[in-house]
Motif scaffolding. Structure first.
Motif: not given
Length: 152
Positions: A128-149
């Motif tokens: 959080i300190i490192e990314i402060y004042h910037s834009a960053v995405s950690f989104v991984d759409y593959r992680s939705l597979e377990s929810i769909a299952n």
């Protein structure tokens, strides 16, 4: 809260009856899952509950998962936990798009973390300190597979 493919705000939930499955997607704010208490309070019967947390906290970090799940177990009665599944998604942040309230909260959090000695900072704090004042995405759409299952 999603009902038959529709998403509704937790403020508009009156009673969740007659559903076999309730999926609660809630953002993580200060260790709590937004709207979870409202969903749980209005949930009647023995519907299956899927809880999905979304936040900056790294879900591969066991300490993060422990803290998030402690919050869930505080909010969800044992009778509902028997039919519950829990999933964690990682999001992102764009400081330029935050509203004034959230920018102020992040500034406060940043300043608190920055003051800590390095040995007391967790990996998430350092990120959080490192990314402060910037834009960053950690989104991984593959992680939705377990929810769909879990839904099937």
């Amino acid at each position: 809260v999603g009902i038959w493919g529709k998403s509704i705000s937790d403020k508009n939930v009156k009673a969740l009856t007659g559903y076999d499955l309730i999926i609660h997607f809630g953002g993580l704010y200060a260790g709590k899952i937004k709207g979870l208490k409202t969903t749980v309070r209005t949930l009647k019967g023995d519907a299956k509950l899927i809880i999905v947390t979304v936040g900056l906290a790294d879900p591969s970090n066991p300490a993060n998962i422990k803290n998030i799940r402690r919050s869930i177990y505080e909010a969800v009665p044992e009778r509902l936990m028997k039919n519950a599944s829990i999933f964690h998604l990682r999001s992102g942040i764009n400081y330029q798009k935050l509203n004034l309230k959230h920018r102020a909260m992040m500034a406060f959090l940043y300043n608190q973390m920055k003051r800590l000695p390095d040995e007391q900072k967790t990996a998430d704090m350092k990120a959080i300190i490192e990314i402060y004042h910037s834009a960053v995405s950690f989104v991984d759409y593959r992680s939705l597979e377990s929810i769909a299952n879990a839904i099937q």
